[in-house]
Scaffold this active site. Sequence first.
Site, PDB file in Angstrom:
ATOM      1  N   GLU A 261       0.825  -1.209   0.000  1.00 30.54           N
ATOM      2  CA  GLU A 261       0.000   0.000   0.000  1.00 30.54           C
ATOM      3  C   GLU A 261       0.861   1.262   0.000  1.00 30.54           C
ATOM      4  O   GLU A 261       0.516   2.256  -0.639  1.00 30.54           O
ATOM      5  CB  GLU A 261      -0.949   0.005   1.197  1.00 30.54           C
ATOM      6  CG  GLU A 261      -2.113  -0.963   1.066  1.00 30.54           C
ATOM      7  CD  GLU A 261      -3.008  -0.653  -0.122  1.00 30.54           C
ATOM      8  OE1 GLU A 261      -3.129   0.535  -0.505  1.00 30.54           O
ATOM      9  OE2 GLU A 261      -3.587  -1.600  -0.673  1.00 30.54           O
TER      10      GLU A 261
ATOM     11  N   TYR B  24      -6.768   6.858   3.858  1.00 30.67           N
ATOM     12  CA  TYR B  24      -6.910   5.815   2.832  1.00 30.67           C
ATOM     13  C   TYR B  24      -6.039   4.602   3.157  1.00 30.67           C
ATOM     14  O   TYR B  24      -6.512   3.456   3.149  1.00 30.67           O
ATOM     15  CB  TYR B  24      -6.527   6.363   1.454  1.00 30.67           C
ATOM     16  CG  TYR B  24      -6.272   5.259   0.456  1.00 30.67           C
ATOM     17  CD1 TYR B  24      -7.327   4.651  -0.201  1.00 30.67           C
ATOM     18  CD2 TYR B  24      -4.981   4.794   0.224  1.00 30.67           C
ATOM     19  CE1 TYR B  24      -7.105   3.605  -1.090  1.00 30.67           C
ATOM     20  CE2 TYR B  24      -4.739   3.751  -0.649  1.00 30.67           C
ATOM     21  CZ  TYR B  24      -5.811   3.163  -1.313  1.00 30.67           C
ATOM     22  OH  TYR B  24      -5.581   2.118  -2.162  1.00 30.67           O
TER      23      TYR B  24
ATOM     24  N   ASP C 240      -9.774   6.558  -3.150  1.00 30.75           N
ATOM     25  CA  ASP C 240      -8.605   7.102  -3.847  1.00 30.75           C
ATOM     26  C   ASP C 240      -9.059   7.582  -5.210  1.00 30.75           C
ATOM     27  O   ASP C 240     -10.267   7.691  -5.476  1.00 30.75           O
ATOM     28  CB  ASP C 240      -7.487   6.060  -3.942  1.00 30.75           C
ATOM     29  CG  ASP C 240      -7.853   4.871  -4.839  1.00 30.75           C
ATOM     30  OD1 ASP C 240      -9.027   4.775  -5.283  1.00 30.75           O
ATOM     31  OD2 ASP C 240      -6.963   4.045  -5.108  1.00 30.75           O
TER      32      ASP C 240
END
Length: 378
Positions: free
Chosen positions: A48, A131, A149
């Site tokens: 991520e 996020y 996103d």
Amino acid sequence: MKTRRVSERLPLLPAVEIALPLLAWYDESRRVLPWREDGNWYRVWVSEIMLQQTTVKAVVPYFDAFLSAFPDVRTLASAREEDVLARWAGLGYYSRARNLLKAARIICAEHEGEFPADFRSALALPGIGRYTAGAILSIAFGASFPVVDGNVSRVFARYLAFRGQWDSGSAKALWDLLNDVVNDEAVSGRVGDFNQALMELGATVCTPRAPLCPECPLGGLCQARRLSLQNSIPVKRHARPSVSVDYTVALVKNEETFLMTRTESGLFPRGLWEFPRIAGRPGNDAAARLEGEQGLRMEIDQVLGRVIHGITHHRITIHVVEAKLAHAALPDGYAWINPHSPGVGLSAYVKKVLKLFQRTHCGPPPNSPKSGDSLNRR
């Protein structure tokens, strides 16, 4: 089924109508990616961070190499920053690598080597925002947090035929709406898959240009497709104007090594190796400027050419000169470095300069296309 109106900007989102076809599509069509192998939080976390502002295609080879060097959080936490940056070199946005290292040390020191399952504690880690925290906690731990996103925003801007400028207010409304969706029984037990499915849909089907609407599991409900607006939604922001910058770098070679120093500040990533560099184009005063700014007494032999490099909105022209030292003593911070040695972290522009050096001194690499040959790009 939970839905509620949080803003006049966005209408309701029906959880069942979205989740069921989306999850069925994801089960059938999802890409095989190395961080999806077992849902291990460390692999999810590293992926991520790498995927922030970077495509999956670019990340995969770096992810494999990074995990090979730092297979777990304790190995990463004990690593030197320069070694972490060397494994990150070429991926860009180097503050991500530094934050990853800082976070690894905090996880080991304050969380007994485990990623904090509490949302606030996750947000407190360097490099992790709303996020990224939601993605890690939902994918690795099954927690009911949404993600928003660019990909997810584009999917719902089209799904809802939102014709206004997509801004922070729109994104906040979508966060609130998706929070209800991920807590709906239609998504129960599969929040991580639901979030990945949304991101996957935006990356592979509901793409910025030429979306593949016939392949979309939400195509039957998509209002932009119904109105033939999929190519004009979301409304595009005006691109930030680019800034042109010129630098001159000096190549000083000694057998297999080059004179190099670590970047300390400025546009280029801090801590990576680069060549002696001064601002501006080369000129008759280049040697004097290199001595004045870098403490290097040099004689300029020839101009080799130039390479173009981009960092954010900067268009950087690197003018390359070949030089030799006028004395053997090196200023502090300079060393003779073999840029091809394993573990040497190089600024991305340095790799372009080395290719230019190769072409001007040895010709093109074996099996490379001749000048004028076309290259197929994907």
